[in-house]
Design an enzyme around this catalytic site. Structure first.
Site, mmCIF file in Angstrom:
data_model
loop_
_atom_site.group_PDB
_atom_site.id
_atom_site.type_symbol
_atom_site.label_atom_id
_atom_site.label_comp_id
_atom_site.label_asym_id
_atom_site.label_seq_id
_atom_site.Cartn_x
_atom_site.Cartn_y
_atom_site.Cartn_z
ATOM 1 N N GLY A 43 7.570 -2.194 3.874
ATOM 2 C CA GLY A 43 8.817 -1.615 4.354
ATOM 3 C C GLY A 43 9.446 -0.731 3.289
ATOM 4 O O GLY A 43 10.649 -0.771 3.058
ATOM 5 N N HIS A 44 8.612 0.055 2.634
ATOM 6 C CA HIS A 44 9.087 1.001 1.628
ATOM 7 C C HIS A 44 7.983 2.012 1.337
ATOM 8 O O HIS A 44 6.848 1.871 1.807
ATOM 9 C CB HIS A 44 9.497 0.259 0.346
#
Ligand code: TYD
Length: 145
Positions: free
Chosen positions: A59-60
């Protein structure tokens, strides 16, 4: 409208690297040498383990970090996103690594029970190298609103 994507850092640049495998009836052996089998020198190793069922990691995106992701045990999926295209890669073999170049938003999910995800990275941990906001990432990747 033609969308011109970043030619260098996109999901097509992220591919499976077949690592050397020394097959042996006593158990197989795989080795990795930085700058040889993978396109960067290894500065850091980290691993995810004890991942509960249904959990998602990642998630990055990273601004400059190169990584190789390996399913050392079990399996999981990596969803790669350069802002224009996405692809899902299933990892389940410890002799395969997924090379992830900079500027790729990644999500890891579908972890099997007892799986271990090892990541080789080109630099030490640096929070400044992260995009943790998807909107900020899309902007930096040049995705039109
Ligand atoms: P993060 O990179 O967000 O994990 P993942 O991508 O696997 O979901 O990191 C989670 C936390 O761990 C965050 O607080 C930063 C810390 N961390 C370190 O201190 N050193 C490291 O090498 C890594 C990868 C994370």
């Amino acid at each position: 409208m033609t969308i011109i994507t970043n030619k260098e850092f996109n999901v097509d640049a992220c591919s499976i690297v077949s690592l050397p495998k020394i097959s042996d009836p006593r158990g197989n052996l795989t080795f990795i040498e930085g700058g040889d089998h993978i396109p960067f020198d290894i500065e850091r190793v980290y691993y995810l383990y004890d991942v509960p069922g249904g959990a998602e990691r990642g998630g990055h995106a990273h601004k400059g970090l190169h990584q190789l992701i390996i399913a050392m045990s079990g399996s999981f999926d990596v969803v790669l996103d350069d802002g224009f295209s996405k692809k899902r890669v299933h990892l389940s073999r410890s002799y395969n690594g997924l090379y992830v170049c900079p500027m790729i938003w990644r999500e890891l999910d579908n972890f099997s029970s007892g799986s271990v995800c090892m990541v080789l990275a080109s630099n030490r941990y640096d929070e400044e190298d992260y995009f943790r906001d998807y909107g900020d990432f899309l902007k930096a990747a040049g995705v039109p609103k």
